[in-house]
Scaffold this motif. Structure first.
Motif, PDB file in Angstrom:
ATOM      1  N   MET A  38       0.838  -1.207   0.000  1.00 48.33           N
ATOM      2  CA  MET A  38       0.000   0.000   0.000  1.00 48.33           C
ATOM      3  C   MET A  38       0.873   1.257   0.000  1.00 48.33           C
ATOM      4  SD  MET A  38      -3.074   1.058  -0.103  1.00 48.33           S
ATOM      5  CE  MET A  38      -4.057   2.499   0.196  1.00 48.33           C
ATOM      6  N   LYS A  39       1.903   1.257   0.878  1.00 53.48           N
ATOM      7  CA  LYS A  39       2.803   2.409   0.956  1.00 53.48           C
ATOM      8  C   LYS A  39       3.484   2.668  -0.381  1.00 53.48           C
ATOM      9  CE  LYS A  39       3.959   2.161   5.861  1.00 53.48           C
ATOM     10  NZ  LYS A  39       5.010   1.878   6.833  1.00 53.48           N
ATOM     11  N   GLN A  40       3.855   1.578  -1.045  1.00 47.38           N
ATOM     12  CA  GLN A  40       4.561   1.716  -2.314  1.00 47.38           C
ATOM     13  C   GLN A  40       3.659   2.374  -3.364  1.00 47.38           C
ATOM     14  OE1 GLN A  40       7.684   1.228  -2.841  1.00 47.38           O
ATOM     15  NE2 GLN A  40       7.577   1.756  -5.019  1.00 47.38           N
ATOM     16  N   SER A  41       2.358   1.986  -3.390  1.00 47.06           N
ATOM     17  CA  SER A  41       1.453   2.536  -4.389  1.00 47.06           C
ATOM     18  C   SER A  41       1.224   4.030  -4.145  1.00 47.06           C
ATOM     19  CB  SER A  41       0.117   1.785  -4.384  1.00 47.06           C
ATOM     20  OG  SER A  41      -0.498   1.893  -3.109  1.00 47.06           O
ATOM     21  N   ILE A  42       1.151   4.445  -2.885  1.00 44.40           N
ATOM     22  CA  ILE A  42       1.001   5.864  -2.566  1.00 44.40           C
ATOM     23  C   ILE A  42       2.237   6.622  -3.046  1.00 44.40           C
ATOM     24  CG2 ILE A  42       0.941   7.550  -0.671  1.00 44.40           C
ATOM     25  CD1 ILE A  42      -0.792   5.550   0.882  1.00 44.40           C
ATOM     26  N   ALA A  43       3.416   6.074  -2.750  1.00 50.28           N
ATOM     27  CA  ALA A  43       4.669   6.722  -3.155  1.00 50.28           C
ATOM     28  C   ALA A  43       4.740   6.856  -4.672  1.00 50.28           C
ATOM     29  CB  ALA A  43       5.863   5.931  -2.633  1.00 50.28           C
ATOM     30  N   GLU A  44       4.297   5.773  -5.392  1.00 52.93           N
ATOM     31  CA  GLU A  44       4.336   5.820  -6.856  1.00 52.93           C
ATOM     32  C   GLU A  44       3.395   6.887  -7.394  1.00 52.93           C
ATOM     33  OE1 GLU A  44       3.468   1.881  -8.120  1.00 52.93           O
ATOM     34  OE2 GLU A  44       5.534   1.183  -7.916  1.00 52.93           O
ATOM     35  N   ALA A  45       2.209   7.003  -6.777  1.00 52.82           N
ATOM     36  CA  ALA A  45       1.232   8.002  -7.222  1.00 52.82           C
ATOM     37  C   ALA A  45       1.772   9.413  -6.999  1.00 52.82           C
ATOM     38  CB  ALA A  45      -0.085   7.809  -6.467  1.00 52.82           C
TER      39      ALA A  45
ATOM     40  N   PRO B  15      -2.935  11.301  -0.626  1.00 52.29           N
ATOM     41  CA  PRO B  15      -2.619  10.724   0.688  1.00 52.29           C
ATOM     42  C   PRO B  15      -1.220  11.148   1.135  1.00 52.29           C
ATOM     43  CG  PRO B  15      -3.403   9.037  -0.848  1.00 52.29           C
ATOM     44  CD  PRO B  15      -3.189  10.280  -1.646  1.00 52.29           C
ATOM     45  N   LEU B  16      -1.041  11.313   2.433  1.00 51.99           N
ATOM     46  CA  LEU B  16       0.272  11.694   2.955  1.00 51.99           C
ATOM     47  C   LEU B  16       1.282  10.571   2.714  1.00 51.99           C
ATOM     48  CD1 LEU B  16      -0.661  13.350   6.372  1.00 51.99           C
ATOM     49  CD2 LEU B  16       0.192  14.473   4.331  1.00 51.99           C
ATOM     50  N   PHE B  17       2.509  10.964   2.426  1.00 52.67           N
ATOM     51  CA  PHE B  17       3.581   9.984   2.294  1.00 52.67           C
ATOM     52  C   PHE B  17       4.674  10.385   3.272  1.00 52.67           C
ATOM     53  CE2 PHE B  17       5.041  13.471  -0.167  1.00 52.67           C
ATOM     54  CZ  PHE B  17       6.417  13.400  -0.183  1.00 52.67           C
ATOM     55  N   ASN B  18       5.474   9.431   3.646  1.00 49.06           N
ATOM     56  CA  ASN B  18       6.532   9.701   4.627  1.00 49.06           C
ATOM     57  C   ASN B  18       7.867   9.835   3.905  1.00 49.06           C
ATOM     58  OD1 ASN B  18       8.305   9.891   6.718  1.00 49.06           O
ATOM     59  ND2 ASN B  18       7.556   8.091   7.829  1.00 49.06           N
ATOM     60  N   PRO B  19       8.429  11.056   3.825  1.00 47.83           N
ATOM     61  CA  PRO B  19       9.703  11.244   3.111  1.00 47.83           C
ATOM     62  C   PRO B  19      10.859  10.465   3.739  1.00 47.83           C
ATOM     63  CG  PRO B  19       8.715  13.368   3.747  1.00 47.83           C
ATOM     64  CD  PRO B  19       7.919  12.292   4.399  1.00 47.83           C
TER      65      PRO B  19
END
Length: 598
Positions: free
Chosen positions: A1-8, A162-166
Motif C-alpha cells: 500500500m505504501k509503495q502505491s502511494i509513493a508511486e502516485a 494521501p500523505l507519504f513519509n519522506p
C-alpha cells in the motif's frame, strides 16, 4: 500500500516538474520567447570549488579572473552527477553547495538536473526531487508548518493526495539562490526539529534540514552567489562546487543553438572574437544571450548602423530593442517609455545600494511602481524586468541580470544629473552614493564615481562606473534620444575625465583596480595608453628599463592589451618583467593570456 502511494505521488510530482521545467524562458516567463530547454541547453563548466574564505569581489572581477584560467587546472563535474564523490573522497556526500556569479547558469543547471529526472533520463534511484527556490520560500517566512505541510503548501498538486513519509524514500531537496534568502538562518540558536510532522517556522525547518536533524539521509543541493556562501556552516557541507560558465567552445555552441541562421551565428562569434573585452563577458551565459539578442539584429544585411563595440553600447542597444518589443496597446503613449525606464532605473539604483538582486511589492511602491502596473512594466521592458509568481503564487521581482540592474542604475543617475534632479528627498543622504546627486559638472560626477570605485576594496562599483562613463558619450546619447526625451543641455566633454583616469592608472598600485580603469578608458573611446604599449610590443621593447621593476599599472596595461587583442598577435619576454614575487603574481595572467611568450 505504501509503495502505491509513493508511486502516485512520484508520478504527480514528475508530471508537474516536466511542465514547469521543460521550457527555458530567456527573459520573462510571460513575455519572453519560449524555447525547449533540451534544444538550447549547453553544458557548463562545473568544478570542485574552494572552501574557506568567501569571495566578496564584484562578480565582473570574478568573471574576468575565471576567464583567464585554463580548464586543465580542474576536473569537470557533470550536472547530473553533482552528488557523486570525487576521486579520493571515500564517504557519501549529503549536501552540495554550488557557487557561481549571477547569470552563470546555476538555476539552469538545477532545471536540467530536475528535468532529466522527471523525464526518466537520470538519477532514477531518487524517489522524489523537491526544488525549493529561496525567492519563493521568502514569501512564506511568517508561516508555521511541518515539513510535510510545507511541501503540500508549495506543491499544491499534493494537497489532495494521501500523505507519504519522506523518511522512507530517497529524497533530494534543491535550495536555489541562497544569496536571495531573506530568512534568518540561525544555525546556533534555532530550536531542534526531528520529525517531518512537527510544525516550525520556515527558517527553523531549513536549518534543521541542513544540519541533518530532519531527514538525515535526504540529499541537499544549495546554490548561491559566492558572496553569500558563508551563510551555511562549512561542517554542514559535504562538497563545494563552482560553476564557471562557458568555455570558448561552449560559447560558440551556444550561439549556434541560440541564433538559428547558421551564417549569422558564425558572424556573431567572429565579431565577438574581434572584440575581446566583449568575448570575455560571454563566459556568462546570460550575457551571451544579451549579446546574441543585439547581434542578431545588428548583423543582418539590412542593418546600416554602426555595430556596438563597448559594453555600454551593447546594453543601450539591448534596452532599445527590448523596449520596442511592447504590446500594441501601449504604443500610442509616446512618453511612456521614458517614465517607465526612469522608475525602473530608480528601483535598480536603490536596490543596488542595498545589494539586493530580488525585491518585493514594498520595494516597487517606494519607486512609484504600483503593483497592478507591474505586468505593464515587464511587458513594455520585455526581458529586462522580470515578474514571477512562485509556487506559493506570491509576486517576486528582479532584473534579468545584475549587469542590467547596474546599467539601469547608471542610466538613472545620468538622467537625474542631466535634468538637474539633485538632492532628491527620497535619496538617503547617509548613502555613499548620495554624493553623485550633488555633482555640479559632468567631470565632478565622473570624478566622484571613479573615487568611490577606487575606494571599494571588492570592486562593487566597477561595472556601474563603466556604464556611467559610457552613457556620457555623445554617440550613446544620440542612440538614447530615439527612446528618451533629449537630455538636458550638458556639455558632453569627457577629456578631463580621461586625464583623471590616466592619472589614477599611473598612480595606481592595486592590479584589479588599474585593470578596470583601462576598461573605463575603452568605454570613453580612449585607446592612447594601450596604443603606446602596442608600439612597444611591435618594436620588441617594453616601456621600462631592463634594471627596473614594472609597476602594477604597466603590468595591467600589458595584460589589458593581450586580453583584448586578437589571439597570438603579440609576444613578449618574461625575463624582462619577472623580477620580484609581486611582478610574478601580476604577470601570471599575462603569461596565460599570451600565446607567444619567450
Amino acid at each position: 500500500m505504501k509503495q502505491s502511494i509513493a508511486e502516485a505521488v512520484q508520478t504527480t510530482i514528475k508530471s508537474h516538474l516536466r511542465k514547469k521545467f521543460q521550457c527555458l524562458f530567456e527573459g520573462t516567463a510571460e513575455h519572453g520567447p519560449v524555447r525547449l530547454l533540451n534544444e538550447i541547453y549547453t553544458d557548463l563548466y562545473i568544478t570542485e570549488g574552494e572552501e574557506g574564505e568567501v569571495n566578496k569581489e564584484h562578480e565582473v572581477r570574478q568573471i574576468e579572473t575565471a576567464s583567464r584560467r585554463t580548464q586543465a587546472e580542474d576536473e569537470a563535474i557533470k550536472c547530473n552527477e553533482i552528488f557523486r564523490p570525487l576521486p579520493g573522497q571515500d564517504k557519501p556526500i549529503r549536501t552540495v553547495l554550488t557557487k557561481g556569479v549571477a547569470g552563470i547558469g546555476k538555476t539552469v543547471s538545477v532545471q536540467k538536473f530536475v528535468l532529466d529526472w522527471a523525464e526518466g533520463k537520470a538519477n532514477q534511484d531518487v524517489h522524489f526531487i523537491f526544488p525549493l527556490p529561496f525567492r519563493e520560500l521568502n514569501l512564506i517566512k511568517e508561516e508555521h508548518l511541518s515539513l510535510v505541510q510545507l511541501l503540500q503548501h508549495l506543491f499544491t498538486e499534493l494537497k489532495d493526495m494521501p500523505l507519504f513519509n519522506p523518511e522512507e524514500h530517497k529524497v533530494v531537496f534543491i535550495f536555489d539562490g541562497l544569496d536571495e534568502c531573506r530568512l534568518l538562518l540561525d544555525f546556533h540558536n534555532s530550536k531542534p526539529v526531528f520529525k517531518v510532522d512537527d510544525p516550525a517556522s520556515v527558517d527553523v525547518l531549513l536549518t534543521n534540514l541542513i544540519k541533518g536533524n530532519l531527514l538525515p539521509f535526504a540529499l541537499l543541493w544549495i546554490t548561491t552567489r559566492p558572496a553569500a556562501a558563508d551563510k551555511i556552516p562549512p561542517k554542514c557541507v559535504g562538497l563545494v562546487t563552482e560553476v564557471r560558465g562557458f568555455s570558448d567552445p561552449q560559447k560558440e555552441e551556444y550561439f549556434r543553438k541560440r541564433i538559428s541562421d547558421e551564417n549569422l551565428a558564425r558572424r556573431a562569434v567572429s565579431y565577438l572574437k574581434s572584440s575581446r573585452s566583449l568575448y570575455i563577458m560571454c563566459h556568462i551565459p546570460v550575457l551571451c544571450w544579451i549579446l546574441a539578442t543585439v547581434l542578431e539584429t545588428m548583423l543582418t544585411e539590412t542593418y546600416t548602423g554602426e555595430i556596438p563595440r563597448s559594453l555600454t553600447q551593447m546594453y543601450t542597444h539591448f534596452l532599445i530593442i527590448q523596449t520596442s518589443m511592447k504590446k500594441v496597446k501601449y504604443t500610442e503613449q509616446k512618453e511612456r517609455d521614458e517614465g517607465i525606464i526612469f522608475k525602473l532605473g530608480k528601483l535598480a539604483f536603490q536596490q543596488l545600494e542595498k545589494d539586493n538582486l530580488i525585491f518585493y511589492e514594498e520595494d516597487l511602491r517606494e519607486c512609484g511602481i504600483n503593483i497592478t502596473e507591474a505586468s505593464v512594466y515587464s511587458g513594455v521592458c520585455t526581458q529586462i524586468f522580470r515578474e514571477e509568481a512562485g509556487l506559493y503564487q506570491g509576486k517576486v521581482f528582479s532584473f534579468v541580470h545584475l549587469s542590467i540592474q547596474e546599467f539601469l542604475a547608471a542610466l538613472y543617475v545620468f538622467l537625474c544629473f542631466s535634468k538637474r534632479e539633485k538632492n532628491m528627498p527620497d535619496q538617503q543622504q547617509t548613502s555613499q552614493l548620495s554624493a553623485l546627486f550633488r555633482a555640479a559638472t559632468l567631470h565632478d560626477l565622473h570624478k566622484t564615481v571613479v573615487d568611490l570605485a577606487l575606494q571599494s576594496a571588492n570592486g562593487h562599483l566597477d561595472l556601474f562606473l563603466r556604464f556611467l562613463l559610457g552613457l556620457s558619450l555623445e554617440s550613446t546619447q544620440n542612440l538614447l534620444n530615439s527612446l528618451l526625451k533629449k537630455t538636458g543641455s550638458i556639455l558632453l566633454n569627457t577629456e578631463e575625465t580621461v586625464e583623471y583616469i590616466k592619472k589614477n592608472i599611473e598612480d595606481g598600485s592595486e592590479f584589479n583596480r588599474v585593470l578596470n580603469l583601462f576598461h573605463c578608458l575603452n568605454e570613453l573611446n580612449d585607446t592612447s595608453m594601450v596604443e603606446d604599449m602596442q608600439r612597444c610590443l611591435v618594436s620588441g621593447a617594453l616601456p621600462w628599463p631592463n634594471n627596473t621593476i614594472p609597476s602594477s599599472s604597466q603590468c595591467a596595461s600589458l595584460l589589458y592589451l593581450l586580453l583584448t587583442a586578437e589571439e597570438g598577435k603579440y609576444e613578449f619576454y618574461p625575463n624582462q618583467i619577472m623580477k620580484t614575487d609581486e611582478c610574478v603574481k601580476n604577470m601570471l595572467p599575462v603569461i596565460k593570456a599570451s600565446r607567444h611568450a619567450r
